[in-house]
Design a protein around this motif. Structure first.
Motif, mmCIF file in Angstrom:
data_model
loop_
_atom_site.group_PDB
_atom_site.id
_atom_site.type_symbol
_atom_site.label_atom_id
_atom_site.label_comp_id
_atom_site.label_asym_id
_atom_site.label_seq_id
_atom_site.Cartn_x
_atom_site.Cartn_y
_atom_site.Cartn_z
ATOM 1 N N GLY A 168 -17.857 3.224 8.667
ATOM 2 C CA GLY A 168 -17.798 2.339 7.518
ATOM 3 C C GLY A 168 -16.362 1.986 7.191
ATOM 4 O O GLY A 168 -15.476 2.052 8.056
ATOM 5 N N LEU A 169 -16.110 1.634 5.922
ATOM 6 C CA LEU A 169 -14.800 1.149 5.515
ATOM 7 C C LEU A 169 -14.189 2.011 4.425
ATOM 8 O O LEU A 169 -14.903 2.582 3.589
ATOM 9 N N LEU A 180 -16.541 8.097 10.000
ATOM 10 C CA LEU A 180 -15.283 7.438 10.350
ATOM 11 C C LEU A 180 -15.096 6.229 9.442
ATOM 12 O O LEU A 180 -15.923 5.314 9.442
ATOM 13 N N GLY A 181 -14.003 6.222 8.676
ATOM 14 C CA GLY A 181 -13.741 5.143 7.740
ATOM 15 C C GLY A 181 -12.613 4.252 8.228
ATOM 16 O O GLY A 181 -11.447 4.680 8.252
ATOM 17 N N ILE A 182 -12.941 3.029 8.613
ATOM 18 C CA ILE A 182 -11.925 2.067 9.043
ATOM 19 C C ILE A 182 -11.200 1.549 7.809
ATOM 20 O O ILE A 182 -11.832 1.006 6.893
ATOM 21 N N GLU A 183 -9.881 1.694 7.782
ATOM 22 C CA GLU A 183 -9.111 1.190 6.648
ATOM 23 C C GLU A 183 -8.344 -0.066 7.071
ATOM 24 O O GLU A 183 -7.340 0.027 7.777
ATOM 25 N N PRO A 184 -8.810 -1.247 6.639
ATOM 26 C CA PRO A 184 -8.014 -2.446 6.914
ATOM 27 C C PRO A 184 -6.740 -2.421 6.067
ATOM 28 O O PRO A 184 -6.794 -2.147 4.865
ATOM 29 N N LEU A 185 -5.604 -2.679 6.700
ATOM 30 C CA LEU A 185 -4.338 -2.700 5.980
ATOM 31 C C LEU A 185 -3.945 -4.140 5.649
ATOM 32 O O LEU A 185 -4.461 -5.090 6.218
ATOM 33 N N HIS A 186 -3.021 -4.267 4.708
ATOM 34 C CA HIS A 186 -2.495 -5.584 4.343
ATOM 35 C C HIS A 186 -1.895 -6.246 5.593
ATOM 36 O O HIS A 186 -1.311 -5.565 6.443
ATOM 37 N N PRO A 187 -2.008 -7.579 5.735
ATOM 38 C CA PRO A 187 -1.482 -8.245 6.935
ATOM 39 C C PRO A 187 -0.008 -7.988 7.222
ATOM 40 O O PRO A 187 0.412 -8.095 8.381
ATOM 41 N N MET A 188 0.777 -7.625 6.221
ATOM 42 C CA MET A 188 2.195 -7.365 6.490
ATOM 43 C C MET A 188 2.396 -6.146 7.390
ATOM 44 O O MET A 188 3.481 -5.944 7.937
ATOM 45 N N PHE A 189 1.331 -5.348 7.581
ATOM 46 C CA PHE A 189 1.421 -4.174 8.447
ATOM 47 C C PHE A 189 0.869 -4.430 9.855
ATOM 48 O O PHE A 189 0.791 -3.499 10.662
ATOM 49 N N ALA A 190 0.506 -5.670 10.151
ATOM 50 C CA ALA A 190 -0.140 -5.958 11.436
ATOM 51 C C ALA A 190 0.753 -5.620 12.624
ATOM 52 O O ALA A 190 0.266 -5.208 13.679
#
Length: 269
Positions: A170-171, A135-145
């Motif tokens: 992981g990421l 499972l890969g956690i994808e952090p998105l840019h803050p504009m998508f919060a």
């Protein structure tokens, strides 16, 4: 210079083209890896997996799972059930990675939504392990919060991943989402073996659209090669996915898109 053998063509870089069309174009243009999306694999993922295998293509990841936060317990369970199906689909496609885009808060409680992400991963991680899927956690840019993901930094994604086995959670490091972060190189080094995927595109100035404004590598301001070298120094040697959402690009023929992607990949990644 990145090795072309590591280039994975994310299906969404060709917009509305079918999985079969993208696969055929990859083969014609010497691309060995592909990154499908769930909406395009149809009702029989095993059949889609066999098609890609028959074309000689390797599957770098399946996108997307996640979207865990929801307003009610029943709806959260539906999201978990959908992720369990996504894990089975990934296994059927012969990929060991499901990309998690983790969803917005259903109300103003962003902290509560972030806990729902942790709980959601916890609810599916054992099934993923049983199917050989990470499972890969994808952090998105803050504009998508507000509309796509309450996980917006590598630091936060690493804190979540650390609650699970490094072999299982992981990421996904996507340059479009993390290039701006003053802690990015520290976080890449910290992530280490938990780097499960590396995605590239570019940040155009001015940005034409938050979702549909990604640029071709070299058309923007991201230090792509420096980031690629950093993830490799941290231990990542896997495929590199080119994932670009851009309507002007999608309006072109798939072969033309893939040829330009390959050219820019060799030159700039």
């Amino acid at each position: 210079m990145a090795d072309l053998a590591r280039l994975s063509f994310n299906q969404m870089t060709a917009g509305k083209a079918s999985l079969k069309e993208v696969a055929e174009s990859c083969v014609r243009n010497g691309i060995q890896w592909i990154g499908p999306w769930r909406h395009a694999i149809g009702d029989n993922p095993a059949e889609a997996g066999k098609m890609l295998q028959d074309y000689g293509l390797k599957v770098s990841s399946l996108c997307r799972g996640g979207m865990f936060p929801a307003a009610t317990i029943a709806e959260r369970q539906k999201r978990i059930d959908d992720n369990l199906r996504a894990i089975d689909e990934a296994a059927a496609l012969n990929t060991d990675l499901l990309v998690l885009v983790n969803g917005p808060a259903p109300d103003k409680d962003i902290d509560g939504a972030r806990q729902m992400v942790v709980d959601g991963i916890g609810a599916i991680v054992n099934h993923a392990a049983s199917r050989g899927v990470r499972l890969g956690i994808e952090p998105l840019h803050p504009m998508f919060a507000a509309d796509r993901s309450v996980i917006v930094t590598m630091g936060h994604a690493n804190e979540i991943a650390a609650q699970f086995s490094p072999h299982q959670v992981g990421l996904v490091v996507d340059v479009y989402h993390i290039w701006w972060d003053p802690q990015v190189y520290r976080e890449i080094a910290r992530t280490g073996e938990r780097i499960f995927a590396f995605h590239v595109s570019d940040w155009i100035v001015p940005l034409p659209d938050t979702l549909m404004g990604r640029g071709m590598m070299g058309d923007g301001v991201i230090q792509i090669r420096r980031l690629r070298e950093a993830v490799e120094a941290a231990g990542y040697q896997g495929p590199i996915e080119v994932e670009i959402f851009n309507q002007q690009l999608w309006d072109r023929h798939t072969d033309e898109i893939i040829r330009q992607v390959a050219e820019r990949f060799i030159k700039l990644v």
